[in-house]
Design an enzyme around this catalytic site. Structure first.
Site, mmCIF file in Angstrom:
data_model
loop_
_atom_site.group_PDB
_atom_site.id
_atom_site.type_symbol
_atom_site.label_atom_id
_atom_site.label_comp_id
_atom_site.label_asym_id
_atom_site.label_seq_id
_atom_site.Cartn_x
_atom_site.Cartn_y
_atom_site.Cartn_z
ATOM 1 N N GLY A 1 0.806 -1.215 0.000
ATOM 2 C CA GLY A 1 0.000 0.000 0.000
ATOM 3 C C GLY A 1 0.837 1.262 0.000
ATOM 4 O O GLY A 1 0.494 2.255 0.646
ATOM 5 N N ALA A 2 1.917 1.244 -0.783
ATOM 6 C CA ALA A 2 2.879 2.355 -0.752
ATOM 7 C C ALA A 2 2.538 3.476 -1.719
ATOM 8 O O ALA A 2 3.331 4.403 -1.887
ATOM 9 C CB ALA A 2 4.285 1.831 -1.061
ATOM 10 N N SER B 1 0.019 5.642 -1.437
ATOM 11 C CA SER B 1 -0.623 6.811 -0.830
ATOM 12 C C SER B 1 -0.499 6.744 0.689
ATOM 13 O O SER B 1 -0.109 5.719 1.260
ATOM 14 C CB SER B 1 -2.115 6.883 -1.218
ATOM 15 N N GLY B 2 -0.845 7.856 1.338
ATOM 16 C CA GLY B 2 -0.962 7.899 2.784
ATOM 17 C C GLY B 2 0.290 7.483 3.538
ATOM 18 O O GLY B 2 1.416 7.838 3.183
ATOM 19 N N GLY C 1 1.659 4.575 3.775
ATOM 20 C CA GLY C 1 2.543 3.709 2.998
ATOM 21 C C GLY C 1 3.502 4.486 2.119
ATOM 22 O O GLY C 1 4.703 4.181 2.060
ATOM 23 N N SER D 1 -3.834 -0.715 14.571
ATOM 24 C CA SER D 1 -4.527 0.521 14.948
ATOM 25 C C SER D 1 -5.001 0.389 16.386
ATOM 26 O O SER D 1 -5.336 -0.710 16.849
ATOM 27 C CB SER D 1 -5.736 0.756 14.034
ATOM 28 N N TYR E 1 -13.514 -3.495 10.981
ATOM 29 C CA TYR E 1 -12.174 -2.906 10.931
ATOM 30 C C TYR E 1 -11.427 -3.184 12.232
ATOM 31 O O TYR E 1 -10.263 -3.615 12.210
ATOM 32 C CB TYR E 1 -12.256 -1.395 10.687
#
Length: 286
Positions: A11-12, A14-15, A17, A142, A167
């Site tokens: 997941g690199a 965006s955000g 990552g 999280s 989640y």
């Protein structure tokens, strides 16, 4: 410094990552950006290169869809074939509070992507990590894990679905996975630790509905109260690279400091049971 080290970040594009990949590159590491959307990943790689002055060889983009076990296996086959070593695996990608959908293999999407996809990914890359020891695995969880619990009778939410609970359950699964993985890796030269990045301004909350009338206020508050992706990535980069974390095993870090978790996140019996069931779900034969 990470010079000479190869790091996979899922997941690199965006955000957190993307910020994690940039942080590793700044330390002169080489990052394999494992992303579902190749176009967005290529754009992110160009942004990182321009922002850090990194050499083009420091960033490699590869396709990985964690909602598809076929994609996970294909990605790992390529990595094992092409990469002589793997120093760090950062399980960062995630999906947050999406409407009820299923992965390609029929799992509830958040549990499938956030836990099962990374579970199989880690399993398939473990031999390469061991051959590259000392090496590290970083699992991004999280603090919302506190609201989750593992219902083994309904892991795919077929009986009921609450997107917020789903989640939290997936993030609790991340911590239980880290707990059991660390136990199994004792003495191997590979460490496994988790991180919780805090509340960060990313597109992770794209499935959360904010009424149009209050969105300007929400955006204003988020800029002042939420962390930037760069701030959110600091702990991931720290646990991936710092000598202070050498030989540290099975911990969870926030703000670059080890945290005390609730008992349910460190329940070894629960972690072992989840591990066994996860193996069956992703088709691992032992």
């Amino acid at each position: 410094m990470m010079k000479g080290k190869t790091v996979i970040v899922t997941g690199a594009n965006s955000g957190i990552g993307k910020a994690t990949a940039a942080g590793i590159v700044k330390l002169q590491g080489r990052v394999i950006m494992a992303c579902r959307d190749l176009d967005k990943a290529e754009e992110a790689a160009r942004d990182i290169q321009q922002g850090t002055g990194a050499e083009s060889t420091q960033l490699v983009v590869k396709q990985l869809d964690l909602a598809s076990l076929t994609s996970v296996r294909a990605f790992c086959e390529d990595i094992i074939k092409e990469e002589p070593r793997l120093d760090v695996l950062i399980n960062n990608a995630g999906i947050y509070q999406c409407p009820y959908t299923r992965t390609e293999d029929g799992f509830e999407m958040q549990f499938g992507v956030n836990h099962l996809g990374h579970f199989l990914l880690t399993h398939l890359l473990l031999d390469l990590l061991k051959r590259s020891a000392p090496s590290r695995i970083v699992v991004v969880s999280s603090k919302l894990y506190k609201h989750g619990y593992i219902n083994f009778e309904d892991l795919s939410s077929e009986k009921s679905y609450d997107k917020a609970f789903a989640y939290s359950r997936s993030k609790l699964a991340n911590l239980l996975f880290t707990c059991e993985l660390a136990r199994r890796l004792e003495g191997s030269g590979v460490t496994a630790n988790a991180v919780t990045p805090g509340i960060v301004r990313t597109n992770l909350g794209r499935h959360v509905h904010i009424p149009v009338i209050v969105r300007p206020l929400f955006d204003l508050l988020s800029r002042s109260l939420f962390r930037s992706p760069e701030e959110g990535a600091q702990t991931s980069v720290y646990v991936a690279s710092s000598p202070d974390v050498d030989n540290v095993q099975g911990k969870c870090f926030a703000d670059c400091q080890p945290q005390v978790l609730l008992d349910k996140a460190m329940d070894q019996e629960l972690a072992a049971k989840l591990w066994d069931i996860s193996e069956v779900m992703v088709g691992i034969i032992t």
